[in-house]
Enzyme design. Sequence first.
Site, PDB file in Angstrom:
ATOM      1  N   GLN A   5      10.297   6.069 -15.740  1.00  0.00           N
ATOM      2  CA  GLN A   5      11.703   6.131 -16.145  1.00  0.00           C
ATOM      3  C   GLN A   5      12.636   5.603 -15.044  1.00  0.00           C
ATOM      4  OE1 GLN A   5      11.789  10.327 -17.029  1.00  0.00           O
ATOM      5  NE2 GLN A   5      11.358   9.980 -19.176  1.00  0.00           N
ATOM      6  N   THR A   9      13.841  12.309 -12.768  1.00  0.00           N
ATOM      7  CA  THR A   9      13.237  11.860 -14.014  1.00  0.00           C
ATOM      8  C   THR A   9      11.885  12.532 -14.122  1.00  0.00           C
ATOM      9  OG1 THR A   9      12.258   9.905 -12.979  1.00  0.00           O
ATOM     10  CG2 THR A   9      14.377   9.609 -14.074  1.00  0.00           C
ATOM     11  N   SER A  10      11.383  12.623 -15.343  1.00  0.00           N
ATOM     12  CA  SER A  10      10.111  13.308 -15.570  1.00  0.00           C
ATOM     13  C   SER A  10       8.914  12.487 -15.113  1.00  0.00           C
ATOM     14  CB  SER A  10       9.951  13.645 -17.053  1.00  0.00           C
ATOM     15  OG  SER A  10      10.975  14.518 -17.447  1.00  0.00           O
ATOM     16  N   THR A  11       9.029  11.178 -15.201  1.00  0.00           N
ATOM     17  CA  THR A  11       7.897  10.324 -14.843  1.00  0.00           C
ATOM     18  C   THR A  11       8.375   9.129 -14.032  1.00  0.00           C
ATOM     19  OG1 THR A  11       8.057   8.879 -16.772  1.00  0.00           O
ATOM     20  CG2 THR A  11       6.747  10.884 -17.027  1.00  0.00           C
TER      21      THR A  11
END
Length: 190
Positions: free
Chosen positions: A17, A12-14
Amino acid sequence: MTTSALVGYARTSTTDQKAGLEAQLRDLEQAGCTKVFREEISSVAANRPQLAAVLEWVREGDMLVVTKLDRLARAVADLLSITAALKAKGAGLRILAMNLDTATPTGKLMLNLLGSIAEFERELMLERQREGIARAKAEGKYAGRQPTARSQASEVLRLRAEGKSAGDIVAALGISRASVFRILAGQSGT
């Protein structure tokens, strides 16, 4: 190609999430992955340690499994580099959401086409985002993201004055260690 191990990669990007990461982990487990590498980092980051680790870990006959193409790469060059590394090791790639397997000629063709489309889509999205920000700035409606740690600078300094360690401050305020040191360094420089 006989698969000796199904190896998953979830990203996930962050760190915000969590549900997305949990869904990926669930899907990879259901697909039969015996080992899963996971990280919370942007796909455009220069250094993705867990991706490097999975590419190092896979062996001949293994299959790297991801839930979606954008979890692996956002740029065609990056995708081609990853698939080349897998091919050099005799490993394949499977993308669950597309039922795509690079062990087949059709799978290889589709991967390249879909990678190009995904990169194009991302570039369009970023262009729209830049246009929207520029318009909002011109209208005086955009201030940018407010730094969260700086708003707690006085609290960081108070806790430090009470003798708290950087680790204690991080735990108490929920900000990064780097932010704590940045605030403390700024204080000593004034």
